[in-house]
Design a protein around this motif. Structure first.
Motif, PDB file in Angstrom:
ATOM      1  N   ASP A  32     -45.441  27.423 -21.459  1.00 58.75           N
ATOM      2  CA  ASP A  32     -45.281  26.434 -21.584  1.00 58.75           C
ATOM      3  C   ASP A  32     -44.660  25.322 -22.720  1.00 58.75           C
ATOM      4  O   ASP A  32     -44.012  24.677 -22.201  1.00 58.75           O
ATOM      5  CB  ASP A  32     -47.037  24.670 -21.216  1.00 58.75           C
ATOM      6  N   ALA A  33     -43.663  26.464 -23.461  1.00 64.06           N
ATOM      7  CA  ALA A  33     -43.151  25.796 -24.711  1.00 64.06           C
ATOM      8  C   ALA A  33     -41.545  25.907 -24.257  1.00 64.06           C
ATOM      9  O   ALA A  33     -41.645  26.785 -23.331  1.00 64.06           O
ATOM     10  CB  ALA A  33     -43.752  26.429 -25.660  1.00 64.06           C
ATOM     11  N   SER A  34     -40.304  24.613 -24.711  1.00 62.00           N
ATOM     12  CA  SER A  34     -39.073  25.025 -25.155  1.00 62.00           C
ATOM     13  C   SER A  34     -39.112  26.444 -25.444  1.00 62.00           C
ATOM     14  O   SER A  34     -38.231  27.336 -25.292  1.00 62.00           O
ATOM     15  CB  SER A  34     -38.804  24.260 -25.602  1.00 62.00           C
ATOM     16  N   GLN A  44     -38.968  15.579 -26.206  1.00 64.42           N
ATOM     17  CA  GLN A  44     -37.877  17.040 -26.568  1.00 64.42           C
ATOM     18  C   GLN A  44     -37.411  16.452 -27.623  1.00 64.42           C
ATOM     19  O   GLN A  44     -37.285  15.817 -27.722  1.00 64.42           O
ATOM     20  CB  GLN A  44     -37.205  16.926 -24.666  1.00 64.42           C
ATOM     21  N   GLY A  87     -40.400  21.371 -22.106  1.00 62.59           N
ATOM     22  CA  GLY A  87     -41.434  22.198 -23.135  1.00 62.59           C
ATOM     23  C   GLY A  87     -42.481  21.065 -22.603  1.00 62.59           C
ATOM     24  O   GLY A  87     -42.110  19.932 -22.354  1.00 62.59           O
ATOM     25  N   ALA A 131     -44.086  23.372 -17.027  1.00 60.85           N
ATOM     26  CA  ALA A 131     -42.842  23.300 -18.140  1.00 60.85           C
ATOM     27  C   ALA A 131     -41.758  23.214 -16.943  1.00 60.85           C
ATOM     28  O   ALA A 131     -41.064  22.831 -17.275  1.00 60.85           O
ATOM     29  CB  ALA A 131     -43.074  24.350 -18.883  1.00 60.85           C
TER      30      ALA A 131
END
Length: 353
Positions: free
Chosen positions: A130-132, A243, A277, A307
């Motif tokens: 789910d993180a960038s 972001q 993310g 995400a």
């Protein structure tokens, strides 16, 4: 005295709702946009209204997702660099285990390389949940680089980042291979909605898209990009959802398509480098948490699903603003009249008259 923890206040509004369907989410949602460009809110709002009047709304298809980091190593010569590259590719499974040892969520999903003179650029591609994934990919690449320097003969350290990633720069490679989420959005607008809401015709929008977005960008030397203003919607959405705003550099690379289908308007925006993310740095602020929760991107889902949902909502927001602007630009004076009405206060307008 400077407060190191001061928060810059950017005006924010929720616009919509807009309707989305596709392979990630089926939803109707308002979207938050933080911007100083006040005409953006009603413009995206008009596109959102169109999405609610279209039979299927905006169909958003997530095509791919990956975060990248490239490392640079130096070899004695090109032949040694080539042998090292072959060695690296042959040990992909071993390198996957290295990544698993330094992160719970990062997974090595691809390796690419480029050789220039005696320099070897290795581009690692990761899934990052789910993180960038910027920091996650860098951490994993740092571990990979250390492992390679210890186990691959003939190479020495160059840099943890060799710009073959490519991060926050407009490049061809990201448009071709993707970085972040690759999302295609499509909308089929009935003829009467084009006329009554957008005040134009499908033929005019399709013609302007060819002349402005495709030919104009070609003449300007655009890099794998042909759109009117993806960056406007992305920046507003990025600031509202915590972001890394600098990612609009590659995020705004994308292609707008428009076709006249017997008076109905087929409209599409492709974003191959959408970096978002739902967890990670920037998400700890109260308003960000509130916004992500309202968007349904903080729910209990499988890893990566929030995400992906955020990405398709961002891409749909881009389409709404892109459609509205192009429609406005088919009519002489409409764009400027909107800016004058919404951005200039009456006193300034009077003095300048």
């Amino acid at each position: 005295m400077t407060d190191a923890h001061a928060i810059a206040g950017v005006p924010m509004k929720w616009v919509g709702p807009l309707r989305i369907s596709g392979n990630v989410a089926t939803t109707e949602t308002h979207v938050p946009l933080a911007t100083y460009e006040s005409p953006l809110w009603p413009s995206v709002g008009r596109g959102a209204k169109v999405s609610m009047l279209a039979p299927d709304g905006i169909v958003a298809t997530l095509v791919d997702e990956r975060m990248t980091r490239s490392v640079l190593v130096e070899a004695r010569d090109a032949q040694t660099a080539y042998a090292a590259a072959q060695n690296i590719h042959a040990r992909t499974e071993e390198l996957r285990e290295v990544v698993r040892g330094c992160s719970r969520f990062a997974e090595l999903i691809g390796i690419r390389h480029e050789i220039t003179a005696n320099l070897l650029f290795v581009r690692f591609e990761f899934s990052t949940g789910d993180a960038s994934g910027h920091n996650m990919a860098t951490l994993a690449s740092d571990a990979l680089l250390g492992h390679l320097l210890e186990t691959v003969p003939g190479i020495s350290y160059g840099s943890i980042s060799g710009n073959y990633c490519t991060d926050k720069k407009a490049t061809a490679i990201n448009g071709i291979l993707g970085r972040g989420k690759n999302v295609v959005t499509e909308l089929l607008v009935p003829r009467e909605v084009v006329t009554d809401v957008l005040h134009t015709t499908a033929a005019k929008v399709a013609e302007l898209n060819i002349r402005k977005n495709l030919l104009g960008t070609l003449l300007a030397g655009g890099i794998r990009s042909a759109n009117a203003h993806f960056a406007n919607m992305l920046l507003g959405f990025y600031l509202a959802t915590g972001q890394d705003a600098a990612n609009i550099v590659e995020g705004s690379q994308g292609i707008t398509m428009a076709e006249d289908r017997d008076g109905d308007l087929y409209f599409s925006c492709t974003l191959p480098n959408l970096i978002v993310g739902s967890v990670g740095n920037g998400k700890g602020l109260g308003f960000v948490e509130t916004n992500l929760t309202r968007l349904g991107c903080r729910a209990e889902r499988e890893t990566g699903a929030n995400a992906r949902r955020l990405a398709v909502i961002a891409a749909a927001t881009v389409l709404c603003g892109e459609l509205s602007l192009l429609a406005a630009q088919t009519n002489p004076g409409e764009l400027m009249q909107a800016h004058v009405r919404l951005e200039r206060d009456h006193k300034t307008a009077k003095v300048g008259a």
